[in-house]
Write a protein that holds these residues in place. Structure first.
Motif, PDB file in Angstrom:
ATOM      1  N   PHE A   9       1.011  -1.203  -0.071  1.00 35.23           N
ATOM      2  CA  PHE A   9      -0.003  -0.098  -0.040  1.00 35.23           C
ATOM      3  C   PHE A   9       0.884   1.186  -0.135  1.00 35.23           C
ATOM      4  N   LYS A  10       1.889   1.142   0.500  1.00 31.85           N
ATOM      5  CA  LYS A  10       2.908   2.489   0.662  1.00 31.85           C
ATOM      6  C   LYS A  10       3.094   2.886  -0.892  1.00 31.85           C
ATOM      7  N   ASP A  11       2.948   2.193  -2.101  1.00 33.80           N
ATOM      8  CA  ASP A  11       3.319   2.798  -3.265  1.00 33.80           C
ATOM      9  C   ASP A  11       2.254   4.051  -3.483  1.00 33.80           C
TER      10      ASP A  11
ATOM     11  N   VAL B  24      -7.190  -2.287  10.629  1.00 29.23           N
ATOM     12  CA  VAL B  24      -6.038  -1.669  10.012  1.00 29.23           C
ATOM     13  C   VAL B  24      -4.803  -2.395  10.607  1.00 29.23           C
ATOM     14  N   PRO B  25      -4.032  -3.125   9.914  1.00 26.63           N
ATOM     15  CA  PRO B  25      -2.715  -3.855  10.427  1.00 26.63           C
ATOM     16  C   PRO B  25      -1.809  -2.501  10.520  1.00 26.63           C
ATOM     17  N   SER B  26      -1.397  -2.351  11.735  1.00 27.67           N
ATOM     18  CA  SER B  26      -0.672  -0.822  12.243  1.00 27.67           C
ATOM     19  C   SER B  26       0.781  -1.140  12.734  1.00 27.67           C
ATOM     20  N   GLY B  27       1.493  -0.309  12.120  1.00 23.81           N
ATOM     21  CA  GLY B  27       2.876  -0.089  12.668  1.00 23.81           C
ATOM     22  C   GLY B  27       3.320   1.085  13.233  1.00 23.81           C
ATOM     23  N   ASN B  28       3.647   2.163  12.055  1.00 23.72           N
ATOM     24  CA  ASN B  28       3.649   3.443  12.311  1.00 23.72           C
ATOM     25  C   ASN B  28       2.209   4.145  12.519  1.00 23.72           C
ATOM     26  N   PHE B  29       1.147   3.787  12.139  1.00 23.30           N
ATOM     27  CA  PHE B  29      -0.225   4.136  12.250  1.00 23.30           C
ATOM     28  C   PHE B  29      -0.600   5.174  11.260  1.00 23.30           C
ATOM     29  N   GLY B  30       0.370   5.365  10.301  1.00 28.03           N
ATOM     30  CA  GLY B  30      -0.094   6.266   9.184  1.00 28.03           C
ATOM     31  C   GLY B  30      -1.470   5.937   8.562  1.00 28.03           C
TER      32      GLY B  30
ATOM     33  N   ASN C  90       6.766  -7.902   9.738  1.00 29.27           N
ATOM     34  CA  ASN C  90       7.817  -7.173   9.992  1.00 29.27           C
ATOM     35  C   ASN C  90       7.614  -5.850   9.749  1.00 29.27           C
ATOM     36  N   ALA C  91       6.774  -5.063   8.889  1.00 26.75           N
ATOM     37  CA  ALA C  91       6.452  -3.912   8.692  1.00 26.75           C
ATOM     38  C   ALA C  91       5.665  -3.320   9.913  1.00 26.75           C
ATOM     39  N   MET C  92       5.270  -4.133  10.741  1.00 27.08           N
ATOM     40  CA  MET C  92       4.465  -3.609  11.856  1.00 27.08           C
ATOM     41  C   MET C  92       5.380  -3.726  13.123  1.00 27.08           C
TER      42      MET C  92
HETATM   43  C1  LIG Z   1       3.903  -0.315   6.769  1.00 26.22           C
HETATM   44  C2  LIG Z   1       3.091  -1.354   6.662  1.00 26.22           C
HETATM   45  C3  LIG Z   1       2.171  -1.544   7.622  1.00 26.22           C
HETATM   46  C4  LIG Z   1       2.062  -0.773   8.867  1.00 26.22           C
HETATM   47  O1  LIG Z   1       1.350   0.547   8.310  1.00 26.22           O
HETATM   48  P1  LIG Z   1       1.333   1.883   9.253  1.00 26.22           P
HETATM   49  O2  LIG Z   1       0.539   2.908   8.436  1.00 26.22           O
HETATM   50  O3  LIG Z   1       2.874   2.120   9.396  1.00 26.22           O
HETATM   51  O4  LIG Z   1       0.922   1.537  10.562  1.00 26.22           O
HETATM   52  C5  LIG Z   1       1.292  -2.722   7.712  1.00 26.22           C
HETATM   53  N1  LIG Z   1       1.706  -3.590   6.509  1.00 26.22           N
HETATM   54  C6  LIG Z   1       2.404  -3.526   5.689  1.00 26.22           C
HETATM   55  C7  LIG Z   1       2.534  -4.625   4.690  1.00 26.22           C
HETATM   56  C8  LIG Z   1       3.262  -2.318   5.499  1.00 26.22           C
HETATM   57  O5  LIG Z   1       4.191  -2.164   4.820  1.00 26.22           O
END
Ligand SMILES: *Cc1c(COP(=O)(O)O)cnc(C)c1O
Length: 434
Positions: free
Chosen positions: A106-108, A249-255, A303-305
């Motif tokens: 999704f970061k694309d 929402v699978p969350s890491g940095n919560f953007g 690991n992205a989380m």
């Molecule tokens: C970055 C990422 C997340 C976390 O998204 P945030 O916006 O940082 O919470 C979840 N899944 C995948 C595959 C990611 O690359």
């Protein structure tokens, strides 16, 4: 529109400055002074609009005062030129597949949008060379590197923790060359993130180099992520089933989650959110206890989380005026261990023939555990499972095909620079690259 800092110690800035700087002077995150409501007429017609049309309307509400309509249209249309299917997996549970862009995550969306917006403002302000610093636990680096690849006047430094990103992910930013410089750091993701933060605060460095961030602290990266919440709603509205909508929402940095909250505040009828954590559960703990305790991240298969101090937490606190009770009204949280993630991937595959990646698996399972009668759940499927091939194959005990888009990266030659997590070393490296 002016953008204030969540720390409220430095002055509000215009959009160009907020995007070029990334982080405010006082280390706070930029927030728009106003969140515009979209008119009822928009929500009445949304179901008949395309993803690009919807996104342009939302983008105009964010950025329309500060950027010409034609320029914004080009940025939006260039960014969102790939499919975003909404797939029904289970009863009332839908997967919003955000992984059909160039790096299959999704970061694309945010990375491409930001690259184009930054380039626009850099040209407008007459800036000749900008250095983008980005810390990554995998997906950010590949998305940002590919979003910025070949963009003139912008160099991208990708900092990633040695040994903690998957082979395919690493290939996606170490095989590009041109204006992309990968830095393998002997430390964790949090060490990478703190090197980036320190670089922004270093007066000497900033006097000599124009630095900015492409992590989701940059508002040009995270705000466009609200587009797909509107689009998913539109798709369900078309089928007449958009009531009591819950986003997981699978969350890491919560953007991603923060972008969803923006969508809701703009009037999108979202009932509530679920934040899915892995073992890095500081947000889950905050929801449970009201106390926020940042801590070092631990490695998981999602690991992205793996984030121990989510940067966008500051934005969430700001949006809810620091009120834990109000946050709990709209966001609940679940957490999953690696074993639970593996079980979810396997069960979902066996029952529904749907392949979840380890991150999407957390989002899906959180809906299985948290969705109430009458609600419709959408989880964000944030990456293509093939990006985590080794993990997927060990869970499913079988070989999986690697999509064409990824094979291309794996054919390239890996080139990287190994650095310690010491800030002075990093600083001299940047100065030498000038
Ligand atoms: C970055 C990422 C997340 C976390 O998204 P945030 O916006 O940082 O919470 C979840 N899944 C995948 C595959 C990611 O690359």
């Amino acid at each position: 529109m002016k953008y204030y800092s969540t720390n409220k110690q430095s002055k509000a800035e215009n959009l160009a400055t907020a995007v070029i700087k990334g982080l405010a002077q006082d280390r706070g995150l930029f927030m728009p002074e106003e969140i515009k409501q979209l008119p009822p007429a928009f929500f009445e017609t949304i179901k008949d609009l395309s993803f690009q049309e919807i996104s342009l309307i939302v983008a105009e509400a964010f950025f329309g005062e500060d950027i010409e309509k034609e320029v914004l249209k080009k940025i939006v249309y260039d960014t969102l030129n790939f499919e975003t299917p909404l797939v029904e997996i289970d009863k009332n549970i839908y997967s919003l597949e955000l992984f059909h862009g160039p790096t299959l995550a999704f970061k694309d969306v945010g990375a491409r949008f930001m690259a184009r917006m930054l380039q626009h403002f850099a040209e407008k302000e007459g800036l000749k060379s900008i250095n983008v610093l980005v810390a990554t636990s995998g997906d950010t680096g590949s998305a940002v590197a590919n979003g910025f690849l070949g963009v003139e006047g912008i160099k991208v430094f990708v900092l990633y923790p040695k040994g903690k990103v998957s082979n395919i992910q690493e290939c996606q930013f170490t095989s590009l060359g041109q204006n992309i410089i990968p830095l393998e750091i002997e430390g964790t993701f949090d060490d990478c993130q703190s090197l980036v933060k320190s670089a922004f605060m270093d007066k000497g460095l900033n006097a000599q180099l124009k630095l900015t961030s492409a992590n989701s602290i940059n508002l040009a990266r995270f705000l466009p992520q609200s587009f797909y919440y509107f689009y998913a709603y539109a798709k369900l509205a078309k089928q007449g089933i958009a009531q009591d909508l819950v986003f997981s929402v699978p969350s890491g940095n919560f953007g991603n989650l923060t972008a969803g909250i923006f969508a809701k505040k703009m009037g999108l009828p979202i009932k509530r959110f679920i934040a899915a954590n892995n073992n890095n559960d500081v947000f889950y703990q905050y929801i449970e206890t009201g106390e926020y305790k940042a801590r070092p991240s631990t490695a998981t298969i999602a690991n992205a989380m793996d984030v121990g101090d989510p940067s966008n937490f500051a934005r969430i606190l700001d949006l809810y005026k620091n009120n834990h009770h109000d946050i709990c009204q709209e966001i609940s949280a679940y957490k999953y261990s690696d074993t639970q993630i593996e079980e979810t991937v396997l069960t979902c595959y066996n029952q529904h023939e749907y392949l979840l990646d380890p991150h999407g698996a957390c989002g899906y399972q959180a809906l299985k555990d948290g969705l109430k009668t009458g609600e419709t759940g959408i989880f964000l499927e944030t990456a293509h499972p093939a990006k985590f091939n080794e993990t997927m194959e060990s869970i499913l005990q079988k070989k999986l095909p690697i999509p064409q888009k990824l094979q291309v990266f794996m054919k390239g030659t890996k080139k990287t620079v190994l650095l310690s997590k010491d800030f002075e070393t990093f600083k001299s490296f940047l100065l030498n690259e000038k």
